[in-house]
Design an enzyme around this catalytic site. Sequence first.
Site, PDB file in Angstrom:
ATOM      1  N   HIS A 170       9.345  -0.129  11.836  1.00 15.75           N
ATOM      2  CA  HIS A 170       8.709  -0.717  13.012  1.00 15.75           C
ATOM      3  C   HIS A 170       9.680  -1.685  13.670  1.00 15.75           C
ATOM      4  O   HIS A 170      10.117  -2.659  13.055  1.00 15.75           O
ATOM      5  CB  HIS A 170       7.413  -1.417  12.618  1.00 15.75           C
ATOM      6  N   GLU A 173       9.521  -5.794  13.943  1.00 17.12           N
ATOM      7  CA  GLU A 173       9.356  -6.580  12.714  1.00 17.12           C
ATOM      8  C   GLU A 173      10.721  -7.090  12.247  1.00 17.12           C
ATOM      9  O   GLU A 173      11.270  -6.650  11.245  1.00 17.12           O
ATOM     10  CB  GLU A 173       8.630  -5.724  11.673  1.00 17.12           C
ATOM     11  N   ARG A 228       7.041  -1.221  18.929  1.00 13.44           N
ATOM     12  CA  ARG A 228       6.834  -0.897  17.506  1.00 13.44           C
ATOM     13  C   ARG A 228       7.442   0.449  17.110  1.00 13.44           C
ATOM     14  O   ARG A 228       8.021   0.596  16.030  1.00 13.44           O
ATOM     15  CB  ARG A 228       5.330  -0.841  17.254  1.00 13.44           C
ATOM     16  N   ASN A 240       5.824   5.308  10.857  1.00 13.06           N
ATOM     17  CA  ASN A 240       5.023   5.139   9.634  1.00 13.06           C
ATOM     18  C   ASN A 240       3.677   5.864   9.702  1.00 13.06           C
ATOM     19  O   ASN A 240       2.736   5.520   8.988  1.00 13.06           O
ATOM     20  CB  ASN A 240       4.808   3.659   9.312  1.00 13.06           C
ATOM     21  N   TYR A 343      -6.160  -0.942   5.350  1.00 10.39           N
ATOM     22  CA  TYR A 343      -6.844   0.013   6.218  1.00 10.39           C
ATOM     23  C   TYR A 343      -6.256   1.380   5.915  1.00 10.39           C
ATOM     24  O   TYR A 343      -5.078   1.479   5.574  1.00 10.39           O
ATOM     25  CB  TYR A 343      -6.715  -0.308   7.715  1.00 10.39           C
ATOM     26  N   GLU A 365       4.715  -6.321   3.165  1.00 14.87           N
ATOM     27  CA  GLU A 365       4.559  -7.020   4.446  1.00 14.87           C
ATOM     28  C   GLU A 365       5.058  -8.445   4.219  1.00 14.87           C
ATOM     29  O   GLU A 365       4.504  -9.189   3.413  1.00 14.87           O
ATOM     30  CB  GLU A 365       3.091  -7.034   4.887  1.00 14.87           C
TER      31      GLU A 365
HETATM   32  O1  0X9 Z   1       0.306  -0.031   9.821  1.00 15.38           O
HETATM   33  C1  0X9 Z   1       1.364   0.016   9.196  1.00 15.38           C
HETATM   34  O2  0X9 Z   1       2.164   0.931   9.307  1.00 15.38           O
HETATM   35  C2  0X9 Z   1       1.701  -1.130   8.240  1.00 15.38           C
HETATM   36  N1  0X9 Z   1       1.390  -2.401   8.794  1.00 15.38           N
HETATM   37  S1  0X9 Z   1       2.309  -2.964   9.996  1.00 15.38           S
HETATM   38  O3  0X9 Z   1       1.705  -4.190  10.435  1.00 15.38           O
HETATM   39  N2  0X9 Z   1       3.730  -3.334   9.456  1.00 15.38           N
HETATM   40  O4  0X9 Z   1       2.406  -1.976  11.001  1.00 15.38           O
HETATM   41  C3  0X9 Z   1       0.873  -0.969   6.999  1.00 15.38           C
HETATM   42  C4  0X9 Z   1       1.133   0.302   6.292  1.00 15.38           C
HETATM   43  C5  0X9 Z   1       0.086   0.513   5.328  1.00 15.38           C
HETATM   44  N3  0X9 Z   1       0.522   1.365   4.270  1.00 15.38           N
HETATM   45  C6  0X9 Z   1      -0.386   1.924   3.528  1.00 15.38           C
HETATM   46  N4  0X9 Z   1      -1.653   1.788   3.828  1.00 15.38           N
HETATM   47  N5  0X9 Z   1       0.039   2.595   2.506  1.00 15.38           N
HETATM   48 ZN    ZN Z   2       5.319  -2.358  10.121  1.00 17.50          ZN
END
Ligand code: 0X9
Ligand code: ZN
Length: 507
Positions: A170, A173, A228, A240, A343, A365
């Site tokens: 991302h 970040e 992002r 991601n 989530y 994180e």
């Molecule tokens: O949403 C995401 O990709 C991640 N959070 S972020 O704020 N950095 O964008 C969290 C990823 C969650 N990973 C899993 N749930 N395995």
């Molecule tokens: Zn992220």
Amino acid sequence: MGAVLAPAVARADPMPAERVRYDGHRVVRAWPADAAELAEVLAVADDVWTERVGPGPVDVRLSPQSLAALDATGIDYDVRISDVQLAVDAEHDRLAVPEGTAQAPGAWFSDFKDGPEIDQFMDALAAEFPDRVTVENVGSSLDGRLIRGVRISGAPAEGKAALILTGTLHAREWLSPMTVTCIADTLAREYGSDPQITDALDALEIFVVPVVNPDGYAYTWSGDRYWRKNTRGGHGVDLNRNFSFQWGGGGSSGDVSAEDYRGNGPLSEPESQALNAYFQTKPNAVAHIDFHSFSELILYPWGYQYGAAPDEADLSELAQDMSSAIQATHGAYYDPIQGSDLYPADGVIDDWAYAEFGMMSFTIELRGSDFVVPASQILPSCEENLEATLVLAAHAMQFSDPTPSADGGVGEDEGSGDGGPGADGGGTLGGDESGDGGDGGGGDSSGDAGFSDDADETGALGEDGQALPAAYGRGAQPETCACRGGTSAPPLPALLCLFALVSRRRR
Ligand code: 0X9
Ligand code: ZN
């Protein structure tokens, strides 16, 4: 970030030259009384900054118009940041030092660095420590930037297990690339003096890729500090959500303008393809951390579903141990939880690295309450996450059986990955749903002695009854021999498990 990701502004391709501004945008903490009010808040939000959205307060970024819409709902809120642009401007002004300005030695981590600077840093690290650091090409981004990493390892040996660290999936970040680069620097610099680091690097190969999304990262420097995704089509793809395990469920979006847009197929993006090809060259890798920001969390699979992963007990224990190591450093508490408890998210890197490559994989994180963080956070973030890395390294070392290598050299060719226990870029990996092979130019390499995985080797079934790839749980506790299907397998002595692993080496 955020449990419900607000739509990104769709852009014409290519990315616009002018800077995106956030004048008058506020971050507010809203206090919805119930789920209906929460839905109202999320409907007016321009971006959701709270990691865990549920009962209780929620932090959102709002333009002046969106704030008026929130006011109209009558829902209570406090202002957390009164003008987001001020922090962006302050950061920009601070970083706009004239080229050639002398920097105090050792001060590289005193402020944020852009992609080319991180590339130069990796080259300099390899030049300073040629006996232990090698630069590797991971592949190319959509816009043709190189994705690069370093291999760090101590005494040359065959049979080393490996640990992989990745950052900056991302773009916005910014603590991620700095933390990851700083961990690489510390490992290289303190090999030979710090006993824990020395032991880790003598037993392991550690691969570090600070910026997986170089186009997005460049755009956060030149155009939109809060970008992002990658730069696909001007709208971007959330890398991601683009990985090829459980791609395309309810934990991602099919809307190109959404911040969690998954792309038009698993591994559709050059950056995820490059990582896929690169991971294939590391069959000895048993553990992985992907660094994000912010919220101080250690997430472990599954992210795509609430059900437990087969190696849940080991994943959870490792996450707790990493959390304790972090807390012992500067007191920060990173909550160790299953990813889906934050989530549900599908096509995520940690599920993919775990399910398709058998790595004990985690998403960390990092600290902060914004993507724009004070530069003073870089070193503490590095220090505490080095400790987490060493916890996972200690785990990975159990899978290592280093014997001094005949040639006495470490890998020298970019992308060759030749320094380890044999990396074979060929072969198939379990569970590849993409059908579109990586073109990322990940190093292909020779050698055949690495730990292998093959989709045909296991008949294990997942929570939903689907066949699980053989790589599953390769990095779980050897005592339980999770290398063959996780905690459901009968416990076997560690040596037997190691034998099982070695006997599965790639043909
Ligand atoms: O949403 C995401 O990709 C991640 N959070 S972020 O704020 N950095 O964008 C969290 C990823 C969650 N990973 C899993 N749930 N395995
Ligand atoms: Zn992220």
